[in-house]
Design an enzyme around this catalytic site. Structure first.
Site, PDB file in Angstrom:
ATOM      1  N   GLY A 183     -50.760 -37.494 -37.511  1.00  0.00           N
ATOM      2  CA  GLY A 183     -49.468 -37.488 -38.174  1.00  0.00           C
ATOM      3  C   GLY A 183     -48.392 -37.086 -37.169  1.00  0.00           C
ATOM      4  N   GLY A 195     -63.726 -33.469 -47.461  1.00  0.00           N
ATOM      5  CA  GLY A 195     -63.724 -34.906 -47.197  1.00  0.00           C
ATOM      6  C   GLY A 195     -65.083 -35.402 -46.727  1.00  0.00           C
ATOM      7  N   ASN A 226     -49.011 -33.466 -35.590  1.00  0.00           N
ATOM      8  CA  ASN A 226     -49.406 -32.374 -36.464  1.00  0.00           C
ATOM      9  C   ASN A 226     -50.863 -32.013 -36.162  1.00  0.00           C
ATOM     10  OD1 ASN A 226     -49.946 -30.703 -38.667  1.00  0.00           O
ATOM     11  ND2 ASN A 226     -50.283 -32.439 -40.060  1.00  0.00           N
ATOM     12  N   TYR A 261    -107.545 -25.776 -34.593  1.00  0.00           N
ATOM     13  CA  TYR A 261    -107.292 -26.475 -35.859  1.00  0.00           C
ATOM     14  C   TYR A 261    -108.554 -27.192 -36.293  1.00  0.00           C
ATOM     15  CZ  TYR A 261    -104.730 -29.607 -39.064  1.00  0.00           C
ATOM     16  OH  TYR A 261    -104.264 -30.285 -40.164  1.00  0.00           O
ATOM     17  N   TYR A 264    -104.001 -26.125 -23.267  1.00  0.00           N
ATOM     18  CA  TYR A 264    -103.300 -25.935 -24.537  1.00  0.00           C
ATOM     19  C   TYR A 264    -103.789 -24.634 -25.161  1.00  0.00           C
ATOM     20  CZ  TYR A 264    -102.108 -25.979 -29.416  1.00  0.00           C
ATOM     21  OH  TYR A 264    -101.640 -25.588 -30.644  1.00  0.00           O
ATOM     22  N   GLN A 293     -63.357 -29.265 -54.868  1.00  0.00           N
ATOM     23  CA  GLN A 293     -62.422 -30.378 -55.069  1.00  0.00           C
ATOM     24  C   GLN A 293     -63.314 -31.571 -55.440  1.00  0.00           C
ATOM     25  OE1 GLN A 293     -60.716 -32.104 -51.556  1.00  0.00           O
ATOM     26  NE2 GLN A 293     -58.976 -32.990 -52.635  1.00  0.00           N
ATOM     27  N   ARG A 297     -64.838 -42.251 -41.302  1.00  0.00           N
ATOM     28  CA  ARG A 297     -64.805 -42.853 -39.967  1.00  0.00           C
ATOM     29  C   ARG A 297     -65.969 -42.415 -39.078  1.00  0.00           C
ATOM     30  NH1 ARG A 297     -58.583 -41.138 -39.250  1.00  0.00           N
ATOM     31  NH2 ARG A 297     -59.228 -39.710 -40.897  1.00  0.00           N
TER      32      ARG A 297
END
Ligand code: UD1
Ligand code: MG
Length: 450
Positions: A140, A10, A170, A383, A362, A73, A14
């Site tokens: 349910g 699904g 359920n 860097y 650093y 599905q 919601r």
């Protein structure tokens, strides 16, 4: 013999999310992983996961589970339609089928073990998990006779006002005799408010169907929206923290602490307020974390302190003190009895033992030996705008305040770097390097100018 099928096709409308509902995370795992983990004690012969909405993404998220069979599905026409897709995959199978909704993440493995035992004992056609909820909104409703034989399951939106008064719901967790289920699956019709094929309608055709109430109703919390996700988070947090406290972990202000279900702690760890432990984090005995710290996917050895700091994808050895306000940004290894102080950022850096980086530094792509002292404000310039370069610092070396180590560069053992130096060339063992212009004094300079 039990096979497991997880409903995960699904969209989860919601949730109002681009992410499929079953991939939303709870306590460090996706909902569908939680459902799979709850089957641990069942030792299933087959594990089938029904996927549909963003199927590839869901499959990708489960690559670390082996022996999963995915069933597509392609159109999501309801939970009954999802289970119909299993028919070709379970042809000739004669055992039981445990079906779990992929959005019910808090089930305990023991609960499923018990459900299956009851199912077998009574030789039911189907056995389903139910709970009496204080607020059954959205679930349910299950209607039974006096002997827990299920007569009907009616979805909340299809219930009359009178039916809504029934608080027995359920859980979305079922054990079926597969052969019996397979014969009735084709009978499902989509005659309901959503015009979907409901798995729950099979109870009309099967006999006997038994309902078993779960002991703790919080276990069956289903996730349909963000509010339920937050409620499940609270339940899981309480469960995880209670278990660690029972195992000897001290928590000061537990309400302000969060711990993923994937974290491992030892007895005599102390967690201070506003501490968050995530992912595959392991913390050894005697360590004190917080206040105000976040540790993610990291291993912290014994007797370490981490104060107001962030540690990600890193390892810290025994007796080291971190913080306040340090950031171990990833792939950092700190040896024993080191000190990482305030406003220090480390990335892809390894430190030996008794090495200190105490203030305002650093260090990136760096390897430091033992007994090194990094002066306040020392920076690795790692860097060049295109590539990252390494810095090596030998045992017992010291850098003065505000040194810049321009990588690639290597300092030998027992090197001293003068404060304010910009080091661009390698320095041999035991040497002093000074790389700054010499101070000159112009006497009486102000007077002359006037
Ligand atoms: C479902 C039950 C409801 C129960 C509740 C418990 C039905 C008809 N209703 O309702 O009785 O109280 O769970 O949480 O089963 N899914 C698919 N394919 C689909 C539709 C759904 O795989 O075509 C999956 C979803 O991804 C989800 C699960 O099935 O993981 C349940 O679907 P959802 O829409 O959340 O059902 P609920 O309305 O919660
Ligand atoms: Mg649901």
């Amino acid at each position: 013999m039990v096979a497991v099928a997880i409903l995960a096709a699904g969209r989860g409308t919601r949730m109002k999310s681009d992410l499929p509902k079953v991939l939303h995370s709870l306590g460090g795992r996706s909902l569908v992983e939680c459902a799979l983990n709850s089957c641990l004690l069942v030792n299933p012969k087959k594990r089938l996961v029904i996927v549909g909405y963003q199927a590839e993404r869901v499959k990708q998220a489960l690559t670390h589970f082996d022996k999963i069979e995915f069933v597509e599905q392609t159109e999501q026409l309801g939970t009954g339609h999802a289970i119909q897709q299993l028919l070709p995959h379970l042809e000739g199978y004669t055992g039981d089928l445990l079906v779990l909704n992929g959005d019910v993440p808090l089930l305990r493995p023991e609960t499923l073990e018990k459900l299956i035992a009851t199912h077998k004992e009574h030789q039911n056609a189907a056995t389903l998990l139910t709970a009496q909820l204080p607020n059954p909104q959205g679930y349910g409703r299950v209607f039974c006779d006096g002997k827990n034989r299920v007569k009907q399951i009616v979805e909340h939106r299809d219930c009359t006002d009178a039916q809504k008064q029934n608080r027995r719901v359920n859980a979305g967790v079922y054990c079926f005799n597969w052969e019996k289920l397979a014969t009735v699956l084709p009978k499902l019709e989509a005659e309901n408010d959503q015009q979907e094929y409901y798995l729950t309608d099979v109870v009309k055709y099967l006999k006997p169907v038994m309902a078993v109430d779960v002991e703790d109703y919080r276990e069956i919390t289903g996730i349909n929206d963000r509010k339920q996700l937050a409620a499940a988070h609270d339940i899981l947090q309480m469960r995880v923290k209670d278990a660690w406290m029972a195992a000897g972990v001290t928590m000061i202000d537990p309400d302000s602490i969060t711990i993923d279900d994937t974290v491992q702690l030892e007895a005599d760890v102390i967690l201070e307020p506003q501490t968050h432990l995530r992912g595959n984090t392991v913390i050894a005995s005697g360590s004190r974390i917080g206040p105000g710290s976040l540790i993610e996917n990291s291993r912290i050895a014994e007797n370490v302190t981490v104060l107001y700091s962030v540690v990600t994808d890193s390892e810290v050895e025994a007796g080291t003190r971190i913080g306040p306000y340090a950031h171990l940004r990833g792939h950092v290894k700190v040896g024993e009895a080191c000190r990482i102080g305030n406003f220090v950022e480390l990335k892809k850096t390894t430190l030996g033992q008794k090495t200190n980086v105490a203030h305002l530094s650093y260090l990136g792509d760096a390897t430091l030996g033992s007994g090194v002292n990094i002066g306040a404000g020392t920076i690795t310039a790692n860097y060049d705008g295109v590539n990252k370069h390494p810095t090596h610092i030998g045992n017992n070396s010291k850098t003065g305040s505000n040194s810049v180590l321009v990588a690639p560069v290597s300092l030998g053992e027992s090197v001293t770097i003068a404060a304010g130096s910009i080091i661009t060339e390698d320095v041999p063992d035991r040497a002093l390097a000074i790389a700054r212009s010499r101070q000159s004094i112009k006497k009486g300079w102000r007077l002359k100018n006037k």
